[in-house]
Motif scaffolding. Structure first.
Motif, short mmCIF file in Angstrom:
data_model
loop_
_atom_site.label_atom_id
_atom_site.label_comp_id
_atom_site.label_asym_id
_atom_site.label_seq_id
_atom_site.Cartn_x
_atom_site.Cartn_y
_atom_site.Cartn_z
N PHE A 250 -4.29 38.43 47.92
CA PHE A 250 -4.84 39.64 49.16
C PHE A 250 -3.87 40.67 48.68
O PHE A 250 -2.26 41.09 48.88
CB PHE A 250 -5.07 38.47 50.48
CG PHE A 250 -5.30 37.58 50.31
CD1 PHE A 250 -7.10 38.29 50.80
CD2 PHE A 250 -5.26 36.67 49.68
CE1 PHE A 250 -7.31 36.56 50.69
CE2 PHE A 250 -5.50 35.46 49.76
CZ PHE A 250 -7.21 35.78 50.37
N GLU A 251 -4.72 41.94 48.95
CA GLU A 251 -3.72 43.45 49.85
C GLU A 251 -4.28 44.01 50.71
O GLU A 251 -5.35 44.22 50.55
CB GLU A 251 -3.61 44.01 48.22
CG GLU A 251 -2.96 44.86 48.61
CD GLU A 251 -3.28 46.17 47.21
OE1 GLU A 251 -2.34 47.37 47.89
OE2 GLU A 251 -3.45 46.05 46.33
N ARG A 252 -3.09 43.16 52.07
CA ARG A 252 -3.59 43.63 53.58
C ARG A 252 -2.98 45.47 53.18
O ARG A 252 -1.64 45.27 53.33
CB ARG A 252 -3.96 42.76 54.07
CG ARG A 252 -4.31 41.65 53.68
CD ARG A 252 -4.48 40.93 54.47
NE ARG A 252 -5.42 39.55 54.27
CZ ARG A 252 -5.37 38.45 54.28
NH1 ARG A 252 -4.05 37.62 54.89
NH2 ARG A 252 -5.62 37.68 54.09
N SER B 206 0.74 49.23 64.76
CA SER B 206 0.61 48.35 65.61
C SER B 206 -0.22 46.90 65.12
O SER B 206 -0.72 45.82 65.98
CB SER B 206 -0.92 49.09 67.13
OG SER B 206 -2.01 48.95 66.30
N PHE B 207 -0.19 47.14 63.90
CA PHE B 207 -0.59 45.56 63.24
C PHE B 207 -2.00 44.79 63.53
O PHE B 207 -2.14 43.63 63.04
CB PHE B 207 0.27 44.40 63.49
CG PHE B 207 2.07 44.21 63.18
CD1 PHE B 207 2.66 44.36 62.22
CD2 PHE B 207 2.88 44.78 64.32
CE1 PHE B 207 3.93 44.52 61.74
CE2 PHE B 207 4.00 44.83 64.28
CZ PHE B 207 4.94 44.96 63.01
N ARG B 208 -2.99 45.49 63.09
CA ARG B 208 -4.32 45.75 63.54
C ARG B 208 -4.60 46.24 61.69
O ARG B 208 -3.90 46.57 60.82
CB ARG B 208 -4.98 46.58 64.00
CG ARG B 208 -4.42 46.24 65.56
CD ARG B 208 -5.59 46.90 66.36
NE ARG B 208 -6.74 46.26 66.52
CZ ARG B 208 -7.80 46.54 67.56
NH1 ARG B 208 -8.11 47.07 67.79
NH2 ARG B 208 -8.35 44.98 67.97
N LEU B 209 -5.51 44.72 61.01
CA LEU B 209 -5.36 44.76 59.68
C LEU B 209 -6.75 46.52 59.32
O LEU B 209 -7.38 45.91 60.41
CB LEU B 209 -6.42 43.90 59.28
CG LEU B 209 -7.21 43.49 57.79
CD1 LEU B 209 -6.04 43.60 56.78
CD2 LEU B 209 -7.41 42.40 57.68
N ARG B 210 -5.95 47.73 58.53
CA ARG B 210 -6.48 48.22 58.50
C ARG B 210 -8.08 48.46 57.19
O ARG B 210 -8.76 48.73 57.04
CB ARG B 210 -5.74 49.48 58.70
CG ARG B 210 -6.85 50.72 57.96
CD ARG B 210 -5.86 51.81 58.27
NE ARG B 210 -4.39 52.37 57.63
CZ ARG B 210 -3.21 52.90 57.28
NH1 ARG B 210 -4.06 54.34 57.85
NH2 ARG B 210 -2.41 52.97 56.90
N GLU B 211 -7.19 47.31 56.28
CA GLU B 211 -8.01 47.56 54.84
C GLU B 211 -7.65 46.56 54.23
O GLU B 211 -6.30 45.88 54.30
CB GLU B 211 -7.43 48.82 53.90
CG GLU B 211 -7.96 49.25 52.39
CD GLU B 211 -7.73 50.27 51.90
OE1 GLU B 211 -7.92 50.57 50.70
OE2 GLU B 211 -7.26 50.69 52.81
N GLU B 212 -8.59 45.94 52.72
CA GLU B 212 -8.64 44.49 53.01
C GLU B 212 -8.82 44.44 50.83
O GLU B 212 -10.42 44.82 50.98
CB GLU B 212 -8.62 43.06 53.36
CG GLU B 212 -8.18 41.60 52.59
CD GLU B 212 -8.59 40.31 53.31
OE1 GLU B 212 -7.55 40.16 54.63
OE2 GLU B 212 -9.91 39.86 52.86
#
Length: 194
Positions: A164-166, A171-177
């Motif tokens: 997994f590359e995140r 603000s620690f919101r997932l932008r891309e994975e």
């Protein structure tokens, strides 16, 4: 020209057929005494006439195993299963090409340790029967460690490694994975970051 190729192929097949036909094997199952439950993940070790290890394998999920002795001879089978007494079968003789089937039933080990009481500051020891109970626990631990070591050396277990590359926002919101899956026989399929 075609005729000579056919003759050559037939000659090669005739030379290799006896070697294939002469292979001997020992198959069987391991079951628990009393319940007849299958014992998966158990070591089954083939011993020669001098009690030296020839080959070993692990039982499958149904407690089954197959061993292929390299040559005819007199052998015995030893079992090593965590929670069960290690047993050695009666000696048997295999001739070239023979297939032998064994049904092995193992008695469970009942180990119940007394509470460990520590007195003093420099000495911790067990005496009498307690020492034998502790030895039984260490014997079960040895079986487990040998199974892990042997499995690692075989490199037969196929792991599916998923990476997994995140990318997170400030603000620690997932932008891309991004994910990738790879089958591997690597002994250590994961590692921890410091």
């Amino acid at each position: 020209m075609r005729y000579s190729n056919v003759v050559t192929c037939l000659a090669l097949a005739a030379l290799t057929a006896p070697a294939v036909a002469s292979a001997q094997s020992v198959t069987g199952t391991l079951r628990e005494e009393g319940s007849a439950a299958a014992l998966p993940g158990a070591f089954v070790v083939l011993l020669d006439a001098d009690s030296l290890e020839v080959i070993r394998t692990l039982t499958n999920p149904m407690g089954g195993f197959t061993l292929h002795p390299p040559r005819p001879g007199t052998y015995r089978v030893r079992t090593e299963v965590v929670g069960f007494r290690s047993t050695v079968s009666e000696a048997f003789t295999l001739v070239a090409g023979e297939r032998l089937e064994l049904q092995l039933v193992l008695p469970p080990v009942r180990v119940q340790l007394a509470p460990v009481e520590v007195t003093g500051r420099r000495e911790c020891r067990t005496i009498g029967e307690q020492a034998l109970e502790v030895l039984a626990v260490w014997e079960e631990t040895r079986k487990t460690l040998r199974a892990v070591q042997w499995t690692d050396q075989q490199e037969q277990l196929i792991h599916e490694l998923e990476r997994f590359e995140r990318v997170y926002t400030p603000s620690f919101r997932l932008r891309e994975e991004r994910r990738s899956t790879t089958p591997t026989r690597h002994v250590m399929p994961f590692r921890s970051r410091s």
